[in-house]
Write an enzyme that holds these catalytic residues in place. Structure first.
Site, PDB file in Angstrom:
ATOM      1  N   ARG A  72      -2.592 -31.292 -13.382  1.00 14.64           N
ATOM      2  CA  ARG A  72      -1.916 -30.993 -12.113  1.00 14.64           C
ATOM      3  C   ARG A  72      -1.609 -29.513 -11.966  1.00 14.64           C
ATOM      4  O   ARG A  72      -1.812 -28.935 -10.892  1.00 14.64           O
ATOM      5  CB  ARG A  72      -0.644 -31.827 -12.006  1.00 14.64           C
ATOM      6  CG  ARG A  72       0.196 -31.584 -10.742  1.00 14.64           C
ATOM      7  CD  ARG A  72      -0.630 -31.504  -9.471  1.00 14.64           C
ATOM      8  NE  ARG A  72      -1.541 -32.616  -9.294  1.00 14.64           N
ATOM      9  CZ  ARG A  72      -2.593 -32.598  -8.486  1.00 14.64           C
ATOM     10  NH1 ARG A  72      -2.889 -31.507  -7.799  1.00 14.64           N
ATOM     11  NH2 ARG A  72      -3.369 -33.652  -8.375  1.00 14.64           N
ATOM     12  N   LYS A  92       4.465 -11.164   1.937  1.00 15.96           N
ATOM     13  CA  LYS A  92       4.860 -12.540   2.280  1.00 15.96           C
ATOM     14  C   LYS A  92       4.125 -13.518   1.369  1.00 15.96           C
ATOM     15  O   LYS A  92       3.301 -14.326   1.792  1.00 15.96           O
ATOM     16  CB  LYS A  92       4.572 -12.823   3.748  1.00 15.96           C
ATOM     17  CG  LYS A  92       5.410 -11.960   4.698  1.00 15.96           C
ATOM     18  CD  LYS A  92       5.043 -12.190   6.152  1.00 15.96           C
ATOM     19  CE  LYS A  92       5.865 -11.295   7.063  1.00 15.96           C
ATOM     20  NZ  LYS A  92       5.492 -11.425   8.493  1.00 15.96           N
ATOM     21  N   LYS A 106      10.421   0.404   7.651  1.00 11.93           N
ATOM     22  CA  LYS A 106      10.224  -0.546   8.736  1.00 11.93           C
ATOM     23  C   LYS A 106      11.393  -0.473   9.714  1.00 11.93           C
ATOM     24  O   LYS A 106      12.286   0.368   9.579  1.00 11.93           O
ATOM     25  CB  LYS A 106      10.034  -1.948   8.161  1.00 11.93           C
ATOM     26  CG  LYS A 106       8.887  -2.010   7.143  1.00 11.93           C
ATOM     27  CD  LYS A 106       8.485  -3.412   6.805  1.00 11.93           C
ATOM     28  CE  LYS A 106       7.675  -4.018   7.926  1.00 11.93           C
ATOM     29  NZ  LYS A 106       7.135  -5.351   7.583  1.00 11.93           N
ATOM     30  N   GLU A 133       6.627   2.317  10.101  1.00  4.10           N
ATOM     31  CA  GLU A 133       6.313   1.362  11.161  1.00  4.10           C
ATOM     32  C   GLU A 133       6.938   1.805  12.478  1.00  4.10           C
ATOM     33  O   GLU A 133       8.086   2.258  12.504  1.00  4.10           O
ATOM     34  CB  GLU A 133       6.865  -0.019  10.784  1.00  4.10           C
ATOM     35  CG  GLU A 133       6.747  -1.080  11.858  1.00  4.10           C
ATOM     36  CD  GLU A 133       7.543  -2.318  11.504  1.00  4.10           C
ATOM     37  OE1 GLU A 133       6.959  -3.234  10.885  1.00  4.10           O
ATOM     38  OE2 GLU A 133       8.748  -2.387  11.835  1.00  4.10           O
ATOM     39  N   ASP A 153       3.193  -1.918  15.118  1.00  2.00           N
ATOM     40  CA  ASP A 153       3.638  -3.303  14.993  1.00  2.00           C
ATOM     41  C   ASP A 153       3.689  -4.000  16.347  1.00  2.00           C
ATOM     42  O   ASP A 153       4.375  -3.548  17.272  1.00  2.00           O
ATOM     43  CB  ASP A 153       5.020  -3.337  14.333  1.00  2.00           C
ATOM     44  CG  ASP A 153       5.477  -4.753  14.029  1.00  2.00           C
ATOM     45  OD1 ASP A 153       4.679  -5.519  13.463  1.00  2.00           O
ATOM     46  OD2 ASP A 153       6.632  -5.093  14.365  1.00  2.00           O
TER      47      ASP A 153
END
Length: 295
Positions: free
Chosen positions: A109, A144, A176, A210, A231
């Site tokens: 598994r 992410k 950012k 950004e 962005d």
């Protein structure tokens, strides 16, 4: 067999990262052993198994599959028939395994979970890379990623022909919107902050900022960034932004990227398209381990 030669060399997974993932996963799955196999399967039973594809895709994690098997029992012999980064068809045999049946069953598994996840990411990445073929844009991942699995997932992106963004918060500056909001709340101009950062940073450290509006581009580029991230810009605004930058920095497009939109985004002339969906939304590929227990 419908295997194709790997389109790129994805490199390797850092050994310490792979070891940590495997140890954690095996401990989670069988903290006190595999009570089912230890109760039902004779200790001297052996097994032969095949790792088979239930659907077409791009392989990633073949070496991980083998490493999990060996971590459970070094007596297991696992042979790969397909290399990472190669395409395969439904029904193709990707690997064969022989060894003590209890060990193979215990490893099954964890080995499948990791290889299925990684192959799903590689397959999704390959689709994005194909969609931007003929443009200058490269497809890159983001942070992410699944906590604890970043090294494996970023390797899977490379297997699909994509590229990696910064590895972590420690290896590049990426200012950012929330960083800029803090600066503005303190009355600090973004351009001044960029110039100050450039003076303090080592010459090898990449500096990216950004922006989310056209009017922010010129001041940021003029301040001396290496990359500017546009962005959630429309394609028309991306074309305008690329023209304003005019080669003075790399241009990265981010936000709203999907397989339906990525070709149009890449056609605007951006250098990089970052796609969080490569890792946060990729589904596991359907692979199976078919076991024949003997003796």
């Amino acid at each position: 067999m419908t295997v194709e030669t790997a389109p790129v060399d994805p490199g390797t997974i850092p050994p310490h990262a792979l070891r940590r993932v495997i140890e954690t996963a095996l401990e989670e799955d069988a903290p006190w052993g595999d009570v089912t196999s230890e109760t039902l399967i004779p200790a001297d039973a052996t097994a032969t198994a095949t790792l088979a594809a239930r659907e077409p895709g791009v392989l990633s994690g073949g070496g991980v599959f083998v490493a999990v098997m060996h971590a459970v029992d070094p007596a297991i012999v696992a042979e790969l028939h397909v290399s990472d980064g190669s395409r395969f068809g439904a029904g193709d045999v990707l690997a064969t395994v022989t060894g003590p049946a209890r060990a193979v069953l215990r490893a099954e598994r964890v080995a499948l979970n990791l290889t299925q996840r990684m192959s799903g990411i590689a397959t999704a990445t390959a689709a994005y890379v194909a969609a931007v073929s003929g443009t200058r844009a490269r497809i890159v991942d983001t942070r992410k990623t699944t906590p604890g699995l970043r090294a494996l997932e970023r390797y899977a992106v490379r297997c699909g022909g994509g590229h990696n963004h910064r590895t972590s918060l420690s290896d590049a500056v990426l200012a950012k919107d929330n960083h800029l909001a803090v600066l503005l709340s303190r009355g600090t101009a973004v351009e001044d902050a960029i110039r100050s950062a450039r003076e303090r940073l080592g010459h090898t450290v990449h500096l990216e900022v950004e922006v989310d509006r056209i009017d922010q581009i010129e001041p940021v580029v003029h301040a001396g960034v290496d990359t500017i991230m546009l962005d959630n810009f429309t394609t028309a605004a991306l074309v305008e932004g690329v023209a304003i930058v005019d080669g003075r920095a790399l241009v990265e497009a981010s936000g709203g990227v999907s397989l339906d939109t990525v070709a149009a985004i890449a056609a605007t002339g951006v250098d990089v398209v970052s796609v969080g969906a490569l890792t946060h939304s990729a589904r596991a590929l359907d692979l199976g381990l078919d076991i024949d227990v003997e003796g």
